[in-house]
Design a protein around this motif. Structure first.
Motif, PDB file in Angstrom:
ATOM      1  N   ALA A 133     -21.632 -37.634 -29.154  1.00 44.53           N
ATOM      2  CA  ALA A 133     -22.076 -39.009 -28.933  1.00 44.53           C
ATOM      3  C   ALA A 133     -20.954 -39.807 -28.288  1.00 44.53           C
ATOM      4  CB  ALA A 133     -22.497 -39.661 -30.254  1.00 44.53           C
ATOM      5  N   ASP A 134     -21.252 -40.420 -27.156  1.00 45.64           N
ATOM      6  CA  ASP A 134     -20.301 -41.245 -26.410  1.00 45.64           C
ATOM      7  C   ASP A 134     -18.981 -40.525 -26.167  1.00 45.64           C
ATOM      8  OD1 ASP A 134     -21.404 -43.490 -25.342  1.00 45.64           O
ATOM      9  OD2 ASP A 134     -20.900 -44.814 -26.993  1.00 45.64           O
ATOM     10  N   CYS A 135     -19.066 -39.355 -25.561  1.00 43.36           N
ATOM     11  CA  CYS A 135     -17.875 -38.554 -25.271  1.00 43.36           C
ATOM     12  C   CYS A 135     -17.510 -38.540 -23.786  1.00 43.36           C
ATOM     13  CB  CYS A 135     -18.067 -37.116 -25.761  1.00 43.36           C
ATOM     14  SG  CYS A 135     -17.978 -36.957 -27.557  1.00 43.36           S
ATOM     15  N   ILE A 136     -18.220 -39.317 -22.979  1.00 41.30           N
ATOM     16  CA  ILE A 136     -17.951 -39.304 -21.534  1.00 41.30           C
ATOM     17  C   ILE A 136     -17.024 -40.472 -21.226  1.00 41.30           C
ATOM     18  CG2 ILE A 136     -19.015 -39.258 -19.242  1.00 41.30           C
ATOM     19  CD1 ILE A 136     -21.702 -38.609 -20.673  1.00 41.30           C
ATOM     20  N   TYR A 137     -15.690 -40.265 -21.465  1.00 38.11           N
ATOM     21  CA  TYR A 137     -14.832 -41.409 -21.226  1.00 38.11           C
ATOM     22  C   TYR A 137     -13.787 -41.262 -20.140  1.00 38.11           C
ATOM     23  CZ  TYR A 137     -14.192 -39.809 -26.200  1.00 38.11           C
ATOM     24  OH  TYR A 137     -14.199 -39.157 -27.393  1.00 38.11           O
ATOM     25  N   TYR A 138     -13.247 -40.079 -19.932  1.00 34.58           N
ATOM     26  CA  TYR A 138     -12.148 -39.931 -18.976  1.00 34.58           C
ATOM     27  C   TYR A 138     -12.484 -38.856 -17.945  1.00 34.58           C
ATOM     28  CZ  TYR A 138      -9.753 -42.078 -22.958  1.00 34.58           C
ATOM     29  OH  TYR A 138      -9.420 -42.898 -24.006  1.00 34.58           O
ATOM     30  N   GLU A 139     -12.161 -39.123 -16.683  1.00 30.41           N
ATOM     31  CA  GLU A 139     -12.441 -38.165 -15.615  1.00 30.41           C
ATOM     32  C   GLU A 139     -11.813 -36.813 -15.901  1.00 30.41           C
ATOM     33  OE1 GLU A 139     -14.151 -36.534 -12.493  1.00 30.41           O
ATOM     34  OE2 GLU A 139     -14.415 -38.682 -12.850  1.00 30.41           O
ATOM     35  N   GLU A 167     -22.269 -50.195 -17.187  1.00 28.86           N
ATOM     36  CA  GLU A 167     -22.632 -50.385 -15.786  1.00 28.86           C
ATOM     37  C   GLU A 167     -21.457 -50.664 -14.853  1.00 28.86           C
ATOM     38  OE1 GLU A 167     -25.518 -49.668 -14.590  1.00 28.86           O
ATOM     39  OE2 GLU A 167     -26.368 -49.251 -16.554  1.00 28.86           O
ATOM     40  N   THR A 168     -20.229 -50.469 -15.287  1.00 28.74           N
ATOM     41  CA  THR A 168     -19.133 -50.598 -14.334  1.00 28.74           C
ATOM     42  C   THR A 168     -19.187 -49.406 -13.372  1.00 28.74           C
ATOM     43  OG1 THR A 168     -17.543 -49.331 -15.642  1.00 28.74           O
ATOM     44  CG2 THR A 168     -17.714 -51.687 -16.109  1.00 28.74           C
ATOM     45  N   GLU A 169     -18.667 -49.598 -12.178  1.00 32.81           N
ATOM     46  CA  GLU A 169     -18.714 -48.538 -11.175  1.00 32.81           C
ATOM     47  C   GLU A 169     -17.985 -47.292 -11.667  1.00 32.81           C
ATOM     48  OE1 GLU A 169     -19.725 -46.231  -8.244  1.00 32.81           O
ATOM     49  OE2 GLU A 169     -20.544 -48.249  -8.532  1.00 32.81           O
ATOM     50  N   HIS A 170     -16.875 -47.502 -12.365  1.00 31.75           N
ATOM     51  CA  HIS A 170     -16.111 -46.363 -12.882  1.00 31.75           C
ATOM     52  C   HIS A 170     -16.945 -45.557 -13.873  1.00 31.75           C
ATOM     53  CE1 HIS A 170     -12.890 -43.919 -14.454  1.00 31.75           C
ATOM     54  NE2 HIS A 170     -13.050 -44.434 -15.656  1.00 31.75           N
ATOM     55  N   LEU A 172     -20.223 -45.489 -14.185  1.00 29.15           N
ATOM     56  CA  LEU A 172     -21.358 -44.858 -13.503  1.00 29.15           C
ATOM     57  C   LEU A 172     -20.916 -43.581 -12.782  1.00 29.15           C
ATOM     58  CD1 LEU A 172     -23.105 -48.031 -12.062  1.00 29.15           C
ATOM     59  CD2 LEU A 172     -23.994 -46.540 -13.867  1.00 29.15           C
ATOM     60  N   GLU A 173     -19.740 -43.627 -12.169  1.00 29.16           N
ATOM     61  CA  GLU A 173     -19.224 -42.445 -11.491  1.00 29.16           C
ATOM     62  C   GLU A 173     -18.902 -41.335 -12.490  1.00 29.16           C
ATOM     63  OE1 GLU A 173     -15.691 -41.096  -8.368  1.00 29.16           O
ATOM     64  OE2 GLU A 173     -15.826 -43.173  -9.043  1.00 29.16           O
ATOM     65  N   LEU A 174     -18.321 -41.705 -13.629  1.00 31.12           N
ATOM     66  CA  LEU A 174     -18.047 -40.712 -14.678  1.00 31.12           C
ATOM     67  C   LEU A 174     -19.338 -40.007 -15.094  1.00 31.12           C
ATOM     68  CD1 LEU A 174     -15.541 -42.296 -17.240  1.00 31.12           C
ATOM     69  CD2 LEU A 174     -15.169 -40.304 -15.777  1.00 31.12           C
ATOM     70  N   LYS A 175     -20.384 -40.795 -15.305  1.00 26.72           N
ATOM     71  CA  LYS A 175     -21.666 -40.224 -15.730  1.00 26.72           C
ATOM     72  C   LYS A 175     -22.225 -39.295 -14.664  1.00 26.72           C
ATOM     73  CE  LYS A 175     -25.479 -42.626 -15.709  1.00 26.72           C
ATOM     74  NZ  LYS A 175     -26.538 -43.629 -15.983  1.00 26.72           N
ATOM     75  N   ARG A 176     -22.174 -39.709 -13.399  1.00 26.44           N
ATOM     76  CA  ARG A 176     -22.664 -38.855 -12.314  1.00 26.44           C
ATOM     77  C   ARG A 176     -21.894 -37.534 -12.269  1.00 26.44           C
ATOM     78  NH1 ARG A 176     -22.915 -43.826  -9.384  1.00 26.44           N
ATOM     79  NH2 ARG A 176     -20.845 -43.452  -8.519  1.00 26.44           N
ATOM     80  N   ASN A 177     -20.585 -37.631 -12.388  1.00 24.43           N
ATOM     81  CA  ASN A 177     -19.760 -36.420 -12.324  1.00 24.43           C
ATOM     82  C   ASN A 177     -20.023 -35.505 -13.510  1.00 24.43           C
ATOM     83  OD1 ASN A 177     -18.668 -37.443  -9.993  1.00 24.43           O
ATOM     84  ND2 ASN A 177     -16.762 -38.141 -10.932  1.00 24.43           N
ATOM     85  N   PHE A 178     -20.207 -36.089 -14.682  1.00 21.98           N
ATOM     86  CA  PHE A 178     -20.500 -35.292 -15.876  1.00 21.98           C
ATOM     87  C   PHE A 178     -21.812 -34.526 -15.693  1.00 21.98           C
ATOM     88  CE2 PHE A 178     -22.753 -35.102 -20.010  1.00 21.98           C
ATOM     89  CZ  PHE A 178     -21.899 -34.246 -20.693  1.00 21.98           C
TER      90      PHE A 178
END
Length: 215
Positions: A133-139, A167-170, A172-178
């Protein structure tokens, strides 16, 4: 952990059977020191009909990744699951405190264990569920996280990943990459809101289910 273990405050979470789970959080510390909304949404999902109000968790083997306070794994263990609750070494004392605080409600088993993504793998058992849960934090953590999820799966393992949209761009990009990394290895399905807990759900919080493509 930057705060002494004495400096905690308790979050009470009531299950549908009126049992009250008490989760210690740190007054000062890292992101893993508090109960996030995504962890609550995932925990309450266990009480829905998808899990026969928790009955399907009995005797299931579960590993929770990036557990922080351990709330998801602890609630699963109150339904009879055998849960290995994992995070970095500095969070293990807090997880152990929360396991001890709820020991009288645990009908399965809950054990805290250090697990560093991309480095550590639990090899002495197989898992029915991998939860996070909520583990998508760092590139830099995305690739190790996806590898760790896959390392703990076989053909019958279900991954439950819950996260809150930010909804920050950073973010959103993290989520896309994940999800690009996840899509390489897993079939992905979203759990619709109507199958989640009627009170503990939000359009901003998503529960995703992953199954390995090539176990």
């Amino acid at each position: 952990m930057s705060a002494p273990m004495a400096d905690t405050f308790v979050r009470e979470i009531e299950k549908n059977n009126e049992e009250v789970i008490k989760i210690h959080q740190l007054e000062i510390g890292d992101v893993g020191c508090v109960v996030w909304d995504a962890a609550l949404v995932l925990s309450k999902y266990f009480e829905t009909e998808d899990f026969l109000k928790g009955q399907l968790l009995k005797e299931k083997n579960i590993v929770e990744l990036g557990a922080g306070t351990g709330v998801v794994g602890i609630i699963a263990s109150t339904f009879g699951a055998n849960v290995t609750i994992t995070d970095l070494p500095e969070f293990i004392p807090l997880i152990n405190m929360n396991i001890a605080a709820n020991k009288h409600l645990i009908t399965g088993n809950a054990t805290a264990k250090t697990l560093v993504w991309g480095t550590d793998t639990i090899t002495d058992q197989t898992f029915d569920y991998v939860c996070l849960a909520d583990c998508i934090y760092y590139e830099q953590s995305l690739q190790p996280l996806v590898e760790t999820i896959a390392d703990h799966c076989n053909g019958s393992t279900t991954v439950l990943c819950c996260y809150e949209n930010r909804e920050t761009e950073h973010k959103l990009e993290l989520k896309r990459n994940f999800f690009e990394l996840i899509d390489e290895k897993f079939h992905v399905e979203e759990i619709p809101l109507h199958r989640q807990d009627p009170q503990f759900r939000s359009g901003d919080i998503h529960i995703m289910k992953f199954k390995l493509k090539n176990p």
